[in-house]
Design a protein around this motif. Sequence first.
Motif, PDB file in Angstrom:
ATOM      1  N   ALA A 138       0.834  -1.207   0.000  1.00 47.83           N
ATOM      2  CA  ALA A 138       0.000   0.000   0.000  1.00 47.83           C
ATOM      3  C   ALA A 138       0.868   1.255   0.000  1.00 47.83           C
ATOM      4  O   ALA A 138       0.593   2.224  -0.729  1.00 47.83           O
ATOM      5  CB  ALA A 138      -0.925  -0.007   1.216  1.00 47.83           C
ATOM      6  N   GLY A 139       1.938   1.258   0.802  1.00 41.69           N
ATOM      7  CA  GLY A 139       2.798   2.436   0.884  1.00 41.69           C
ATOM      8  C   GLY A 139       3.509   2.737  -0.414  1.00 41.69           C
ATOM      9  O   GLY A 139       3.585   3.898  -0.847  1.00 41.69           O
ATOM     10  N   ILE A 140       4.044   1.722  -1.069  1.00 40.02           N
ATOM     11  CA  ILE A 140       4.742   1.917  -2.346  1.00 40.02           C
ATOM     12  C   ILE A 140       3.762   2.391  -3.423  1.00 40.02           C
ATOM     13  O   ILE A 140       4.071   3.282  -4.229  1.00 40.02           O
ATOM     14  CB  ILE A 140       5.443   0.618  -2.772  1.00 40.02           C
ATOM     15  N   THR A 141       2.558   1.808  -3.420  1.00 38.14           N
ATOM     16  CA  THR A 141       1.532   2.239  -4.378  1.00 38.14           C
ATOM     17  C   THR A 141       1.181   3.708  -4.169  1.00 38.14           C
ATOM     18  O   THR A 141       1.050   4.478  -5.127  1.00 38.14           O
ATOM     19  CB  THR A 141       0.265   1.372  -4.242  1.00 38.14           C
ATOM     20  N   LEU A 142       1.033   4.099  -2.931  1.00 35.45           N
ATOM     21  CA  LEU A 142       0.721   5.500  -2.618  1.00 35.45           C
ATOM     22  C   LEU A 142       1.829   6.420  -3.108  1.00 35.45           C
ATOM     23  O   LEU A 142       1.567   7.487  -3.673  1.00 35.45           O
ATOM     24  CB  LEU A 142       0.529   5.667  -1.107  1.00 35.45           C
ATOM     25  N   ALA A 143       3.077   6.025  -2.888  1.00 36.57           N
ATOM     26  CA  ALA A 143       4.195   6.882  -3.295  1.00 36.57           C
ATOM     27  C   ALA A 143       4.217   7.076  -4.812  1.00 36.57           C
ATOM     28  O   ALA A 143       4.382   8.198  -5.303  1.00 36.57           O
ATOM     29  CB  ALA A 143       5.509   6.265  -2.826  1.00 36.57           C
ATOM     30  N   LEU A 144       4.024   5.999  -5.555  1.00 37.91           N
ATOM     31  CA  LEU A 144       4.073   6.093  -7.015  1.00 37.91           C
ATOM     32  C   LEU A 144       2.922   6.913  -7.580  1.00 37.91           C
ATOM     33  O   LEU A 144       3.114   7.757  -8.458  1.00 37.91           O
ATOM     34  CB  LEU A 144       4.051   4.684  -7.624  1.00 37.91           C
ATOM     35  N   THR A 145       1.730   6.667  -7.067  1.00 39.12           N
ATOM     36  CA  THR A 145       0.563   7.352  -7.619  1.00 39.12           C
ATOM     37  C   THR A 145       0.414   8.782  -7.095  1.00 39.12           C
ATOM     38  O   THR A 145      -0.376   9.552  -7.636  1.00 39.12           O
ATOM     39  CB  THR A 145      -0.724   6.559  -7.297  1.00 39.12           C
ATOM     40  N   SER A 146       1.166   9.154  -6.078  1.00 41.41           N
ATOM     41  CA  SER A 146       1.081  10.514  -5.529  1.00 41.41           C
ATOM     42  C   SER A 146       1.994  11.496  -6.249  1.00 41.41           C
ATOM     43  O   SER A 146       1.894  12.708  -6.031  1.00 41.41           O
ATOM     44  CB  SER A 146       1.441  10.510  -4.032  1.00 41.41           C
ATOM     45  N   ILE A 147       2.892  10.980  -7.098  1.00 40.46           N
ATOM     46  CA  ILE A 147       3.879  11.857  -7.735  1.00 40.46           C
ATOM     47  C   ILE A 147       3.227  12.997  -8.522  1.00 40.46           C
ATOM     48  O   ILE A 147       3.587  14.170  -8.331  1.00 40.46           O
ATOM     49  CB  ILE A 147       4.820  11.031  -8.637  1.00 40.46           C
ATOM     50  N   PRO A 148       2.258  12.725  -9.400  1.00 38.65           N
ATOM     51  CA  PRO A 148       1.671  13.840 -10.159  1.00 38.65           C
ATOM     52  C   PRO A 148       1.015  14.894  -9.268  1.00 38.65           C
ATOM     53  O   PRO A 148       1.155  16.096  -9.519  1.00 38.65           O
ATOM     54  CB  PRO A 148       0.644  13.147 -11.062  1.00 38.65           C
ATOM     55  N   GLN A 149       0.297  14.438  -8.233  1.00 38.57           N
ATOM     56  CA  GLN A 149      -0.334  15.401  -7.339  1.00 38.57           C
ATOM     57  C   GLN A 149       0.701  16.219  -6.585  1.00 38.57           C
ATOM     58  O   GLN A 149       0.537  17.429  -6.391  1.00 38.57           O
ATOM     59  CB  GLN A 149      -1.249  14.681  -6.344  1.00 38.57           C
ATOM     60  N   ALA A 150       1.765  15.572  -6.132  1.00 40.92           N
ATOM     61  CA  ALA A 150       2.797  16.292  -5.385  1.00 40.92           C
ATOM     62  C   ALA A 150       3.404  17.404  -6.232  1.00 40.92           C
ATOM     63  O   ALA A 150       3.613  18.527  -5.758  1.00 40.92           O
ATOM     64  CB  ALA A 150       3.881  15.321  -4.923  1.00 40.92           C
ATOM     65  N   VAL A 151       3.684  17.091  -7.495  1.00 38.90           N
ATOM     66  CA  VAL A 151       4.256  18.099  -8.394  1.00 38.90           C
ATOM     67  C   VAL A 151       3.236  19.193  -8.696  1.00 38.90           C
ATOM     68  O   VAL A 151       3.555  20.396  -8.692  1.00 38.90           O
ATOM     69  CB  VAL A 151       4.746  17.430  -9.697  1.00 38.90           C
ATOM     70  N   ALA A 152       1.981  18.788  -8.934  1.00 31.87           N
ATOM     71  CA  ALA A 152       0.930  19.757  -9.260  1.00 31.87           C
ATOM     72  C   ALA A 152       0.669  20.709  -8.101  1.00 31.87           C
ATOM     73  O   ALA A 152       0.512  21.922  -8.288  1.00 31.87           O
ATOM     74  CB  ALA A 152      -0.353  19.019  -9.641  1.00 31.87           C
ATOM     75  N   TYR A 153       0.613  20.180  -6.887  1.00 31.89           N
ATOM     76  CA  TYR A 153       0.302  21.029  -5.740  1.00 31.89           C
ATOM     77  C   TYR A 153       1.477  21.932  -5.376  1.00 31.89           C
ATOM     78  O   TYR A 153       1.280  23.002  -4.789  1.00 31.89           O
ATOM     79  CB  TYR A 153      -0.125  20.180  -4.546  1.00 31.89           C
ATOM     80  N   ALA A 154       2.697  21.504  -5.701  1.00 33.12           N
ATOM     81  CA  ALA A 154       3.839  22.403  -5.509  1.00 33.12           C
ATOM     82  C   ALA A 154       3.699  23.615  -6.429  1.00 33.12           C
ATOM     83  O   ALA A 154       3.908  24.759  -6.006  1.00 33.12           O
ATOM     84  CB  ALA A 154       5.140  21.660  -5.787  1.00 33.12           C
ATOM     85  N   GLU A 155       3.339  23.356  -7.691  1.00 32.84           N
ATOM     86  CA  GLU A 155       3.110  24.457  -8.630  1.00 32.84           C
ATOM     87  C   GLU A 155       1.995  25.373  -8.121  1.00 32.84           C
ATOM     88  O   GLU A 155       2.088  26.604  -8.209  1.00 32.84           O
ATOM     89  CB  GLU A 155       2.727  23.900 -10.004  1.00 32.84           C
ATOM     90  N   LEU A 156       0.937  24.772  -7.578  1.00 34.38           N
ATOM     91  CA  LEU A 156      -0.191  25.555  -7.075  1.00 34.38           C
ATOM     92  C   LEU A 156       0.220  26.439  -5.903  1.00 34.38           C
ATOM     93  O   LEU A 156      -0.276  27.559  -5.748  1.00 34.38           O
ATOM     94  CB  LEU A 156      -1.322  24.610  -6.652  1.00 34.38           C
ATOM     95  N   SER A 157       1.153  25.957  -5.113  1.00 37.16           N
ATOM     96  CA  SER A 157       1.570  26.728  -3.937  1.00 37.16           C
ATOM     97  C   SER A 157       2.606  27.794  -4.276  1.00 37.16           C
ATOM     98  O   SER A 157       2.989  28.578  -3.399  1.00 37.16           O
ATOM     99  CB  SER A 157       2.127  25.791  -2.857  1.00 37.16           C
ATOM    100  N   GLY A 158       3.069  27.820  -5.520  1.00 36.43           N
ATOM    101  CA  GLY A 158       3.962  28.891  -5.932  1.00 36.43           C
ATOM    102  C   GLY A 158       5.428  28.535  -5.960  1.00 36.43           C
ATOM    103  O   GLY A 158       6.278  29.422  -6.063  1.00 36.43           O
ATOM    104  N   VAL A 159       5.757  27.237  -5.881  1.00 36.32           N
ATOM    105  CA  VAL A 159       7.156  26.819  -5.953  1.00 36.32           C
ATOM    106  C   VAL A 159       7.334  25.857  -7.124  1.00 36.32           C
ATOM    107  O   VAL A 159       6.351  25.386  -7.705  1.00 36.32           O
ATOM    108  CB  VAL A 159       7.619  26.155  -4.636  1.00 36.32           C
TER     109      VAL A 159
END
Length: 536
Positions: free
Chosen positions: A9-30
Amino acid sequence: MDLARDGIAGITLALTSIPQAVAYAELSGVAGWRGLATMGFPCMAYALVTGSPWASIGVTSITALMARTALADAHEALDEEAYVAVYACFAVAVGVASVALAALGLGGVAVERIPGAVKAGFKLGFGCAVISSQCATALFAGGKRDLAALLAGDDGAFGAAAAALAAFREASPALGGLLAGALPTLRVLYAVCHPASWSPEVVAVAAVVLLGTLHGKKLLPRGAPPGVEVLVLVGAAALYSEQVGYGGGVVGAPPEGAGGAPWERIVAPWALPWDRLVDLCFGGSFLKLALSAATFAAVDFLQSVSVCSAFESENALSWSPNRELAGQGVASVASGAFLGGPCGASLSRSMLARMTGARSAKAGFVHGAAAVALLPYAAVLKAAPKAALAAVVLAAVGPGVAKPKALLALSGADAAVGWATAAVSVLQSRRAALGAFSGVALTPLVASADDGDDKPNLAKIIGKAAGGTGDGTPIGFPNSGYAGQSSKSIGEAFSAATGFDGDIKKLKMPDQFTDKAFKNKGPCTPTAWKQCPNTP
């Protein structure tokens, strides 16, 4: 066996969270790569505190936009490196505030005292704000820069309205600040009304990723975990961008050394630029910073309330509000120490943790460790179109905005409070908490005006206790006939099934009063409940 499930479950979460992590960084201004660089540490810290096997923490669309708007002055005045330090400093402040609120026992207050109508209205209002922040990136090659230039050069009604708003804010900063969300909303309306100005390539990329994210799950093999389709779509968009020469904005490669050892990137909280944060964003007042951080923490916690309450109602998984609020705080401090932003609970990732078979909080720790291990490969996403990431964010919040089920289910006073909260949240995107707090303030006023109706008091009590509208329509019984029945008939029906003795907190709704009990049951309907099988 449980450890293996947590690992998967943890590895699956890490892999599938990558796009959101990058997108939300852009949203926050970095820069987008920073989202991947910082997403692991809060997960590991949160796993040490949370009592939930499924709740997942991280930067979300709400926390990203709230931080961006709270720190707007710093974002405009500083280069990225300096802004990231201020951003991290604010994350630590929010984390400390969260822990302090939990120590005071205020986590339970958010659960017991904030009306459901306020939570529903805030969710819709902030969803609209998130959409307005991403529309330009999904429609124009130059994103917000292009949209701002087009609106500034418009000589029609939109241009006049934008000039009037700017003049009003300049003439009266205090009053103009109350309409901070008006200009972003106007920009979105302008963009929607001028499709000839859109970039066809940018729109095509965004549309494919948006539709694929919403409906691509159907094309995957049965059993594929949620989020895989997002990973595939963003990867395909990055490949297209690199091979064809995409004309819109891209994430870009992380700087040299960004994937170094984690301990080389940690910053002691006391070494962060606190004076710069206070001077640029809070008028030189540490008291204002403390109040802002506490307000941010309280509003952020509404996400945890939504996630954990869903697990409680669907899986009978009890939870401690103060423990989860403290976990939110520890995660935000850890995020800030590694130059990340404030964190909140993610409903989509939490649901994925449940679906992939997580058995304990160890899954969250594995999620964080796997994310840290993936950092050296962040350069793979350097060509990812920002429009694709914007589409991921739009897919996450869009359905809830297009059809706000919780708000549409409300009626009477609750509906008035909910929609008013949503409106204030949209207009106050730079002070998001005002939307939630205005809803809380409106609740007793509207409720007192509604007390003159002829609905029985017991119906209101039952409706409120069951999480319903408070007008006698129990949860799972939309538009049922109970609102007009006598208090005696309602009391007899519910007392027999629930053992209701007047203590609202002890009231539990049995299975026969849920939607599932009424599916394909023929004559079994909310108004003819005695015909249902196994009904007392």
